[in-house]
Design a protein around this motif. Structure first.
Motif, mmCIF file in Angstrom:
data_model
loop_
_atom_site.group_PDB
_atom_site.id
_atom_site.type_symbol
_atom_site.label_atom_id
_atom_site.label_comp_id
_atom_site.label_asym_id
_atom_site.label_seq_id
_atom_site.Cartn_x
_atom_site.Cartn_y
_atom_site.Cartn_z
ATOM 1 N N ASP A 1 35.489 25.561 29.274
ATOM 2 C CA ASP A 1 35.756 24.333 28.822
ATOM 3 C C ASP A 1 35.821 24.239 27.230
ATOM 4 O OD1 ASP A 1 36.351 21.607 29.200
ATOM 5 O OD2 ASP A 1 34.605 20.921 28.985
ATOM 6 N N GLY A 2 36.994 23.923 26.693
ATOM 7 C CA GLY A 2 37.142 23.988 25.278
ATOM 8 C C GLY A 2 37.498 25.001 24.703
ATOM 9 N N TYR A 3 37.502 26.314 25.420
ATOM 10 C CA TYR A 3 37.732 27.463 24.726
ATOM 11 C C TYR A 3 39.254 27.806 24.176
ATOM 12 C CZ TYR A 3 37.757 32.631 24.742
ATOM 13 O OH TYR A 3 37.960 33.817 24.194
ATOM 14 N N GLN A 4 39.221 28.413 23.148
ATOM 15 C CA GLN A 4 40.579 28.769 22.597
ATOM 16 C C GLN A 4 40.514 30.145 22.261
ATOM 17 O OE1 GLN A 4 41.134 26.509 19.114
ATOM 18 N NE2 GLN A 4 41.855 24.457 20.339
ATOM 19 N N GLU B 1 33.324 45.638 22.860
ATOM 20 C CA GLU B 1 32.995 44.231 22.401
ATOM 21 C C GLU B 1 34.212 43.705 23.331
ATOM 22 O OE1 GLU B 1 34.215 43.726 18.274
ATOM 23 O OE2 GLU B 1 33.348 45.461 17.881
ATOM 24 N N LEU B 2 33.507 43.049 24.512
ATOM 25 C CA LEU B 2 34.403 42.229 25.381
ATOM 26 C C LEU B 2 34.744 41.011 24.942
ATOM 27 C CD1 LEU B 2 35.085 42.591 28.498
ATOM 28 C CD2 LEU B 2 32.955 41.670 29.272
ATOM 29 N N PRO B 3 35.929 40.531 24.918
ATOM 30 C CA PRO B 3 36.214 38.865 24.657
ATOM 31 C C PRO B 3 35.510 38.023 25.737
ATOM 32 C CG PRO B 3 38.189 40.376 25.223
ATOM 33 C CD PRO B 3 36.938 41.098 25.614
ATOM 34 N N ALA B 4 35.174 36.937 24.645
ATOM 35 C CA ALA B 4 34.109 35.999 25.443
ATOM 36 C C ALA B 4 34.728 35.465 26.762
ATOM 37 C CB ALA B 4 34.045 34.950 24.477
#
Length: 173
Positions: free
Chosen positions: A71-74, A105-108
């Motif tokens: 939610d709210g992720y960009q 470094e896995l993206p969020a």
């Protein structure tokens, strides 16, 4: 020859509930419920809107067990080469086992989905007149969930969502 009433069947039209008086969000969530009636293993649906002026993909709506997950992720589209190449190609992407994305470094967004047990994904760019409107994401907890016939059906379903997003984009401007 008389008609045999026993051979006649009636079905509910699940799309009849789509009407101009309903909101964009209501339409999209109704369509997701219809998709889940066909494929109950699709555990999550998410739609991200593309903002051409900033280059960001932003979480727009989500349905499934964990609607607040991103939610709210960009994210900047330029920072996700796999999505950039998908936008440039005329197709969809199906990943049979999302664990292949595990890197240092896995993206969020990938880490969040893997952490919730999602294993398969189908991703489709939402386009209108050659411009990117957003991205559609479908996820399942089962490895290799999206078969070729299912992906074909989901693509057709995705184009319906794409049309709603295009209409919403026109109204929003």
């Amino acid at each position: 020859m008389a008609d045999n009433p026993a051979s006649e069947q009636h079905y509910i039209d699940p799309y009849r509930q789509l009407s101009p008086s309903r909101s964009f969000e209501d339409h999209v969530h109704h369509l997701y419920r219809v998709l889940r009636e066909q494929y109950s293993g699709i555990d999550r649906f998410s739609l991200a809107r593309y903002q051409a002026d900033t280059g960001y993909l932003s979480s727009l709506t989500c349905a499934g067990d964990d609607t607040r997950l991103l939610d709210g992720y960009q994210m900047l589209l330029e920072n996700v080469p796999s999505l950039q190449s998908l936008v440039a190609s005329p197709g969809i992407r199906v990943v049979g086992d999302m664990r292949k994305f595990r890197v240092e470094e896995l993206p969020a967004h990938s880490a969040a989905l893997l952490g919730q047990g999602y294993r398969s994904s189908l991703t489709m760019p939402m386009m209108s007149d050659g411009r990117l409107l957003g991205m559609l994401f479908l996820n399942a907890r089962t490895i290799n969930y999206f078969t070729a016939p299912m992906a074909s059906y989901c693509t057709l379903w995705g184009h319906w969502v794409e049309q709603l997003l295009a209409q919403e984009s026109l109204v929003g401007n």
